[in-house]
Design an enzyme around this catalytic site. Sequence first.
Site, PDB file in Angstrom:
ATOM      1  CE1 TYR A  66       6.213  -4.797 -11.227  1.00  0.00           C
ATOM      2  CE2 TYR A  66       5.588  -4.996  -8.924  1.00  0.00           C
ATOM      3  CZ  TYR A  66       5.243  -4.968 -10.251  1.00  0.00           C
ATOM      4  OH  TYR A  66       3.935  -5.086 -10.627  1.00  0.00           O
ATOM      5  CB  CYS A  68       6.724 -11.354   0.059  1.00  0.00           C
ATOM      6  SG  CYS A  68       7.037  -9.902   1.075  1.00  0.00           S
ATOM      7  N   GLY A  93      -1.292   1.028  -4.830  1.00  0.00           N
ATOM      8  CA  GLY A  93      -2.531   0.359  -4.470  1.00  0.00           C
ATOM      9  C   GLY A  93      -3.703   0.940  -5.204  1.00  0.00           C
ATOM     10  CB  CYS A 143      14.132  -8.143   3.268  1.00  0.00           C
ATOM     11  SG  CYS A 143      13.179  -9.676   3.154  1.00  0.00           S
ATOM     12  CB  CYS A 151      11.148  -4.341   0.653  1.00  0.00           C
ATOM     13  SG  CYS A 151      10.396  -5.196  -0.727  1.00  0.00           S
ATOM     14  CB  CYS A 164      11.019 -12.729  -2.748  1.00  0.00           C
ATOM     15  SG  CYS A 164      11.946 -11.234  -3.138  1.00  0.00           S
ATOM     16  CG  ASN A 184       3.405   0.235   2.737  1.00  0.00           C
ATOM     17  OD1 ASN A 184       4.431   0.745   2.318  1.00  0.00           O
ATOM     18  ND2 ASN A 184       2.947  -0.884   2.222  1.00  0.00           N
ATOM     19  N   GLY A 185       2.628  -2.450   4.803  1.00  0.00           N
ATOM     20  CA  GLY A 185       3.481  -3.549   5.249  1.00  0.00           C
ATOM     21  C   GLY A 185       2.636  -4.686   5.784  1.00  0.00           C
ATOM     22  CG  ASP A 188       9.063  -7.796 -17.234  1.00  0.00           C
ATOM     23  OD1 ASP A 188       9.062  -6.666 -16.704  1.00  0.00           O
ATOM     24  OD2 ASP A 188       8.045  -8.511 -17.283  1.00  0.00           O
ATOM     25  CG  ASP A 189       9.924  -6.348 -12.793  1.00  0.00           C
ATOM     26  OD1 ASP A 189       9.109  -6.480 -13.724  1.00  0.00           O
ATOM     27  OD2 ASP A 189       9.671  -6.663 -11.620  1.00  0.00           O
ATOM     28  CB  SER A 239       7.818  -3.699 -14.797  1.00  0.00           C
ATOM     29  OG  SER A 239       7.522  -4.645 -15.785  1.00  0.00           O
ATOM     30  CB  CYS A 284      -0.874   0.024   1.263  1.00  0.00           C
ATOM     31  SG  CYS A 284      -1.840  -1.465   1.457  1.00  0.00           S
TER      32      CYS A 284
HETATM   33  P1  AMP Z   1       4.287 -13.494 -14.531  1.00  0.00           P
HETATM   34  O1  AMP Z   1       3.543 -13.231 -15.774  1.00  0.00           O
HETATM   35  O2  AMP Z   1       3.436 -14.209 -13.508  1.00  0.00           O
HETATM   36  O3  AMP Z   1       5.619 -14.131 -14.715  1.00  0.00           O
HETATM   37  O4  AMP Z   1       4.541 -12.085 -13.837  1.00  0.00           O
HETATM   38  C1  AMP Z   1       5.591 -11.295 -14.293  1.00  0.00           C
HETATM   39  C2  AMP Z   1       5.107  -9.876 -14.453  1.00  0.00           C
HETATM   40  O5  AMP Z   1       4.450  -9.442 -13.268  1.00  0.00           O
HETATM   41  C3  AMP Z   1       6.294  -8.949 -14.671  1.00  0.00           C
HETATM   42  O6  AMP Z   1       5.972  -8.102 -15.762  1.00  0.00           O
HETATM   43  C4  AMP Z   1       6.419  -8.158 -13.379  1.00  0.00           C
HETATM   44  O7  AMP Z   1       6.700  -6.805 -13.606  1.00  0.00           O
HETATM   45  C5  AMP Z   1       5.059  -8.274 -12.730  1.00  0.00           C
HETATM   46  N1  AMP Z   1       5.162  -8.490 -11.289  1.00  0.00           N
HETATM   47  C6  AMP Z   1       6.179  -8.991 -10.581  1.00  0.00           C
HETATM   48  N2  AMP Z   1       5.891  -9.060  -9.280  1.00  0.00           N
HETATM   49  C7  AMP Z   1       4.661  -8.573  -9.136  1.00  0.00           C
HETATM   50  C8  AMP Z   1       3.798  -8.375  -8.019  1.00  0.00           C
HETATM   51  N3  AMP Z   1       4.163  -8.700  -6.807  1.00  0.00           N
HETATM   52  N4  AMP Z   1       2.582  -7.849  -8.240  1.00  0.00           N
HETATM   53  C9  AMP Z   1       2.201  -7.545  -9.487  1.00  0.00           C
HETATM   54  N5  AMP Z   1       2.959  -7.699 -10.590  1.00  0.00           N
HETATM   55  C10 AMP Z   1       4.176  -8.220 -10.427  1.00  0.00           C
END
Ligand code: AMP
Length: 463
Positions: A259, A399, A45, A450, A253, A453, A119-120, A362-363, A300, A17
Amino acid sequence: MNPEGTDTADESPGHYCGVAAVFADTSLDVQSRLFYMLFAQQHRGQEACGIAWRADDTIQTDKHLGMVSARADSWLSGKVSSGCGIGHVRYATHGGGGLANAQPVLVHCNKGHIALAHNGNISNSAALKETLFSSGSIFQTTSDSEILLHRISCSTETGKEAVLRDALSGVEGAYSLCIMWDDELIVVRDPMGFRPLYIAEWQNAWYAASETCGLKALGPMDYREVEPGECIIIGKHGIRSFFLPSAERHARCIFELFYFARPDSNIFGQSVYLARKALGAAIARNDNITPDLVVPVPDSGTLAALGYAEEAGIPFALGLTRNHYAGRSFILPTKNERELAVRMKLHAVEDVVAGKRIVIVDDSLVRGTTSGIIVSLLKEAGAREVHLRLSSPELRWPCYYGIDIPTREELISNRLDSAGIAKLTGADSVRFLPLEVMRSCLNAPENEYCCACFDGKYPTKIS
Ligand code: AMP
C-alpha cells in the site's frame, strides 16, 4: 485510495513519514536537493515538511505545515549552500500534529548540535519516556523521536559510535533515521528493519532516502539498502559503517509493499509495482467468478487490478475516476465526513460500468467506508454486479510501528466476516487475500516481515 494519514495515539503520533539526506565534501545546493527528494516522497507524509542544513558551525532548520511544494520558492532559490542537510515529510495525524511536531528536530546539547529526522514508531516509547521524565528530562514535542535525542544527550559514552550504540540499546520498534551531528551525517536503520532506508553515492556526494524514488528524483544513481541495524557515519574523513546488536528476527513492514510505497520504488529488494501486480494475480487465481470488467479503486488498487485482469484475461477499465484535488478522507473524524470525502473523490464512469458484472480491486479494507460508497456509486451508475476483492488479508490489529490503523473496534474485519461485509457494503461478494498467499507472493516469511496488523504477532513488546 492513496496513503492519506496516520496516527497511533495522541501521545505517540505516528511517524508514517519520509526522510532524506545529503552530504558532500564541498558546498552544494543542499536545500534544492532535499526539496526534490522530499517532493518525490510526498506520499509518505503531507502534514508537515522540513529541512535542516549545516550553516557555519551550527545547524539551521526550516519547517512548515503543509506540502513540500509550498517551500519551492525558498528551497529552490539557490541562496543557501552547505555541505550537509537532512529533510523530513510527516503524515497527518488525529492528534500530535502541528509545527511543534514537525521534523527535523534540532537540539544543542553537551554532545554538540544535532538534528534528527525519523521514520517509524518506537514501540516502547512510553516506558523510555517515563524513565527520562523521572530523571528530569523536558520534552518539547509529543513525538517519540525526541526520546532518541535525550538518550544521546544523556549517554556517558564518548565518540559518536559509542554514544549511538548506548543511546539505541533498549530502544525497540521502528526507526529509520537521518541525523546531522555537527558536521557529520549519520544514517541508521533499526535492527529489525521495519521501515525502508536507502543510500547512494552519486556525483561526489552521498544521499539517503526512505524510498528509492526519493533518490532517483535527483538522477540515475545506484543505491543500496541500509541493512537492518546498520549505522553509517559520513564525514570529511570518509564513510564508516557499524552494526547495532542484531535482532532475533527481521520485521520489514508488509504495508510498505502492498500500500504505502510508491510503485516505482524498489522496497526490501523488490519492485513495489511488480509486488502489487503479483498480489492481484493471486486473487484472480483463487477467485470463483468470471466478471465482465476489472476496475481498480484508484490509486491504491490499480496495480493489483491490473495483475488480476492480466491473470484472468478479463478487460481492465478505469470505471472509477479519482478527483486529484479532493482532500484526505481516511483521517476525518466522523463517518459522515469520511463518506462525503469519498464521494468528493471518486466517481463512477456510467458509460463504462452500466450493465456490467464488475470486480473492483482495492488494497485493503479498514473501516469499510470507502468500499461501501464505491459499491453504491457503481450500482447507481448501472453496474449489474459488484464483487469486492482486496489484495490483503483482513486487517484486525493496530500498528505500533508507524502505520495508521484505527482501534480494533473500528476495524470492520473484527466485527464482520466476508458475508457480513458484503451485506453491509451492498457488494455481491467480498474476498480477501489469505495471509499465507500474500506471504508467498511477496516472499515474506514470518521471521523476515512484520504482518502484525493481520495476525497480531507483534515482533516487539509494546509499552
Ligand atoms: P476504509 O474506507 O476505512 O475501509 O479504508 C480503506 C481505504 O483506505 C483503502 O482505499 C486503502 O487504500 C486506504 N488505506 C488503508 N490503510 C490506510 C492507512 N493506514 N492510511 C490511509 N489510508 C489507508
